[in-house]
Write a protein that holds these residues in place. Structure first.
Motif, PDB file in Angstrom:
ATOM      1  N   PRO A   4       6.717  -7.848  -0.678  1.00  0.00           N
ATOM      2  CA  PRO A   4       7.341  -8.442  -2.161  1.00  0.00           C
ATOM      3  C   PRO A   4       6.354  -9.052  -2.871  1.00  0.00           C
ATOM      4  N   GLY A   5       6.455  -9.046  -4.206  1.00  0.00           N
ATOM      5  CA  GLY A   5       5.533  -9.769  -5.293  1.00  0.00           C
ATOM      6  C   GLY A   5       4.452  -8.901  -5.813  1.00  0.00           C
ATOM      7  N   THR A   6       4.209  -7.663  -5.219  1.00  0.00           N
ATOM      8  CA  THR A   6       3.299  -6.793  -5.550  1.00  0.00           C
ATOM      9  C   THR A   6       3.411  -6.399  -6.837  1.00  0.00           C
ATOM     10  N   GLU A   7       4.604  -5.768  -7.409  1.00  0.00           N
ATOM     11  CA  GLU A   7       4.898  -5.400  -8.638  1.00  0.00           C
ATOM     12  C   GLU A   7       4.869  -6.314  -9.663  1.00  0.00           C
ATOM     13  N   GLU A   8       5.051  -7.650  -9.261  1.00  0.00           N
ATOM     14  CA  GLU A   8       4.870  -8.695 -10.326  1.00  0.00           C
ATOM     15  C   GLU A   8       3.531  -9.112 -10.535  1.00  0.00           C
ATOM     16  N   GLN A   9       2.759  -9.127  -9.418  1.00  0.00           N
ATOM     17  CA  GLN A   9       1.368  -9.464  -9.561  1.00  0.00           C
ATOM     18  C   GLN A   9       0.514  -8.242 -10.505  1.00  0.00           C
ATOM     19  N   LYS A  48      -6.929  -8.808  -4.606  1.00  0.00           N
ATOM     20  CA  LYS A  48      -5.768  -9.217  -4.183  1.00  0.00           C
ATOM     21  C   LYS A  48      -4.597  -8.240  -3.672  1.00  0.00           C
ATOM     22  N   LEU A  49      -5.343  -6.898  -3.572  1.00  0.00           N
ATOM     23  CA  LEU A  49      -4.245  -5.684  -3.356  1.00  0.00           C
ATOM     24  C   LEU A  49      -5.073  -4.960  -2.490  1.00  0.00           C
ATOM     25  N   GLN A  50      -4.342  -4.273  -1.389  1.00  0.00           N
ATOM     26  CA  GLN A  50      -4.704  -3.142  -0.528  1.00  0.00           C
ATOM     27  C   GLN A  50      -3.827  -1.998  -0.552  1.00  0.00           C
ATOM     28  N   GLN A  95      -1.134   3.017   7.664  1.00  0.00           N
ATOM     29  CA  GLN A  95      -2.203   1.872   7.573  1.00  0.00           C
ATOM     30  C   GLN A  95      -1.557   0.680   7.662  1.00  0.00           C
ATOM     31  N   TRP A  96      -0.070   0.606   7.408  1.00  0.00           N
ATOM     32  CA  TRP A  96       0.960  -0.488   7.057  1.00  0.00           C
ATOM     33  C   TRP A  96       0.469  -1.818   8.055  1.00  0.00           C
ATOM     34  N   GLY A  97       0.450  -1.312   9.217  1.00  0.00           N
ATOM     35  CA  GLY A  97       0.118  -2.509  10.212  1.00  0.00           C
ATOM     36  C   GLY A  97      -1.256  -3.213  10.012  1.00  0.00           C
ATOM     37  N   ASN A  98      -2.301  -2.258   9.774  1.00  0.00           N
ATOM     38  CA  ASN A  98      -3.610  -2.932   9.554  1.00  0.00           C
ATOM     39  C   ASN A  98      -3.853  -3.717   8.150  1.00  0.00           C
ATOM     40  N   ILE A  99      -3.010  -3.295   7.304  1.00  0.00           N
ATOM     41  CA  ILE A  99      -2.972  -3.819   6.041  1.00  0.00           C
ATOM     42  C   ILE A  99      -2.316  -4.977   5.977  1.00  0.00           C
ATOM     43  N   VAL A 100      -1.094  -5.212   6.604  1.00  0.00           N
ATOM     44  CA  VAL A 100      -0.267  -6.517   6.567  1.00  0.00           C
ATOM     45  C   VAL A 100      -1.304  -7.419   7.523  1.00  0.00           C
ATOM     46  N   THR A 101      -2.075  -6.862   8.514  1.00  0.00           N
ATOM     47  CA  THR A 101      -2.923  -7.946   9.372  1.00  0.00           C
ATOM     48  C   THR A 101      -3.833  -8.635   8.289  1.00  0.00           C
ATOM     49  N   GLU A 143      -2.655 -15.704  -1.152  1.00  0.00           N
ATOM     50  CA  GLU A 143      -1.629 -14.795  -1.139  1.00  0.00           C
ATOM     51  C   GLU A 143      -2.321 -13.439  -1.673  1.00  0.00           C
ATOM     52  N   ALA A 144      -1.946 -12.311  -0.686  1.00  0.00           N
ATOM     53  CA  ALA A 144      -2.361 -11.032  -1.237  1.00  0.00           C
ATOM     54  C   ALA A 144      -1.232  -9.963  -0.957  1.00  0.00           C
ATOM     55  N   PHE A 145      -1.561  -8.810  -1.439  1.00  0.00           N
ATOM     56  CA  PHE A 145      -0.214  -7.887  -1.669  1.00  0.00           C
ATOM     57  C   PHE A 145      -0.567  -6.538  -1.031  1.00  0.00           C
ATOM     58  N   ALA A 146       0.212  -5.588  -0.825  1.00  0.00           N
ATOM     59  CA  ALA A 146      -0.087  -4.257  -0.284  1.00  0.00           C
ATOM     60  C   ALA A 146       1.075  -3.326  -0.738  1.00  0.00           C
ATOM     61  N   PHE A 147       0.750  -2.100  -0.765  1.00  0.00           N
ATOM     62  CA  PHE A 147       1.715  -0.979  -0.615  1.00  0.00           C
ATOM     63  C   PHE A 147       0.999  -0.054  -0.269  1.00  0.00           C
ATOM     64  N   THR A 148       2.046   1.131   0.124  1.00  0.00           N
ATOM     65  CA  THR A 148       1.535   2.325   0.879  1.00  0.00           C
ATOM     66  C   THR A 148       2.225   3.502   0.360  1.00  0.00           C
ATOM     67  N   CYS A 149       1.600   4.710   0.635  1.00  0.00           N
ATOM     68  CA  CYS A 149       2.068   5.960  -0.036  1.00  0.00           C
ATOM     69  C   CYS A 149       2.653   6.659   1.249  1.00  0.00           C
TER      70      CYS A 149
END
Length: 427
Positions: free
Chosen positions: A18-23, A188-190, A196-202, A214-220
């Motif tokens: 949440p908030g990634t697109e807004e960032q 601010k974004l990975q 990789q979702w688990g590693n990224i949110v860590t 505050e940092a953000f993330a998305f995966t494909c």
């Protein structure tokens, strides 16, 4: 169209914080993806993260390509059923250099631009980081309960092989990468694959707890094939981006042989063609699937993107040699390297070059090399006009083969019927 909207219609978004697109809509954002230097070349599975960075930069954001010189020494357990072999420092350093050179082909590193791509190596900030300092400054911020809740960890703990402490700590090491880049590069974004979702949110959690940020993330999504086969694999193994490991011709053939359903999905993901053009191509393809419009376009775009225009042109020419008639002249024009690219996968047999000096009886050669099971079978097809030598029909008057028939002074390309090819090597 915003970056996230672009990636969504291409099928390149699975999970998003949440908030990634807004960032991304608010300001130029620095974002990174990690690349694992476990080999001296990336393979086509790496094209998805590469293209995420390309799309990011095209949208005006700043891409960071992180080479895992340190994490490559540990081994990521995500998506793995057992622990992999660890590489020596010398091998890793060599691989890092090769991967860096490949990434420089796809991103704009011009330092005069505000969103110039940047390459970093996590070995630079881990090499002097002692174990005691790491567990004190990083480990205390993430609980064991939090780490064990990750799917990549649970699957391995429930499996037969278990998980070493080395691999268990991987998510902390990768999480610290994100924290370091956030702290030192305002990253601010990975992004990354869905595994990789688990590693990224860590990493985002470490930034929140350790830096109050505050940092953000998305995966494909992970790329799959419609027939259930593993994407990017052939009988010979990975399809690599390095032309020395996978020739441009083989690379072109991989995409050209995609199924219709895979081609419809992959042309969105692996090319930069715009929405309207892709939709038009799909309509055109569906109207005449036998023309393989999508596959040809996909193979063209990817071969030029990864290799070059000239490599694409050669791949098309080479493809015509085996799959078209009247290509003897083209075959004669190839050098030895090009010839062997085209003949990759064609059954080969060896004979002595001395046997050609006085003329090698054609029927005997066909039987001796086991291209035919007997002289009688070979003679029957030859006399029926079903044999070709170097893409030219063998006439019944041609009873012997000599050194003058050799391609590059070494090879004979024999064709039985329409589709069966054999390469005879004279040594």
């Amino acid at each position: 169209m915003s970056l996230i909207e672009e990636l969504k219609w291409r099928g390149m978004i699975q999970d998003i914080m949440p908030g990634t697109e807004e960032q991304l809509n608010k300001e130029m954002t620095s974002a990174y993806i990690g690349f694992d230097p476990t080999a001296d070349s990336l393979h086509i599975g790496s094209l998805v993260p590469i293209l995420l960075l390309v799309h990011l930069q095209k949208a005006g954001h700043k891409p960071f390509a992180l080479i895992g010189g340190a994490t490559g020494m540990v081994g990521d357990p995500s998506g793995k059923s057992e622990e992999r072999n660890l590489l020596s420092e010398d091998v890793l350093l060599h691989n890092v250099g090769c991967v860096k050179a490949q990434l420089e082909k796809f991103l704009d590193f011009d330092p005069s631009k505000a969103n110039a791509a940047v390459m970093v190596n996590n070995y630079d900030w881990f090499k002097d980081f002692s174990f005691l300092h790491f567990i004190r400054d990083v480990g205390k911020h993430i609980t064991v309960n939090y780490m064990m809740a990750k799917d990549s960890v649970k699957k391995r703990l429930d499996g037969e092989t278990g998980m070493s402490f080395t691999e268990f700590t991987y998510q902390l090491v990768q999480g610290y990468d994100f924290y370091w880049l956030y702290k030192h590069k305002s990253c601010k974004l990975q992004m990354g694959g869905s595994d990789q979702w688990g590693n990224i949110v860590t990493g985002t959690e470490l930034i929140r707890r350790k830096a109050g940020g505050e940092a953000f993330a998305f995966t494909c999504p992970l790329i799959t094939k419609t027939d259930g086969g593993k994407f990017g694999k052939t009988e010979k193994g990975n399809i690599w981006l390095d032309a020395r490991k996978t020739s441009p011709y083989q690379f072109y053939q991989f995409w050209l042989n995609a199924s219709d359903e895979d081609a419809k999905k992959w042309i969105r993901i692996f090319t930069l063609l715009p929405h309207d053009e892709i939709e038009s191509l799909i309509i055109e393809h569906d109207a005449a699937p036998h023309l393989r419009t999508l596959q040809k376009k996909l193979a063209k775009q990817l071969t030029i993107f990864v290799h070059s225009q000239s490599d694409y042109e050669f791949a098309v020419k080479a493809s015509n040699i085996l799959f078209s008639n009247d290509t003897a002249e083209i075959l004669q024009s190839l050098n030895e390297e090009q010839l062997l690219q085209v003949m990759d996968g064609v059954p080969s047999y060896e004979i002595s070059k001395l046997q050609l000096d006085n003329g090698y009886d054609l029927v005997s050669l066909l039987a001796d090399t086991k291209i035919f099971s007997s002289k009688g079978e070979a003679r029957k097809m030859w006399q029926a006009g079903g044999l070709s030598l170097n893409k030219t029909k063998l006439v019944v008057e041609k009873t012997k083969l000599t050194v003058e028939d050799l391609l590059q002074g070494k090879y004979l390309l024999l064709q039985k019927g329409k589709k069966n090819y054999y390469l005879v090597i004279a040594k």
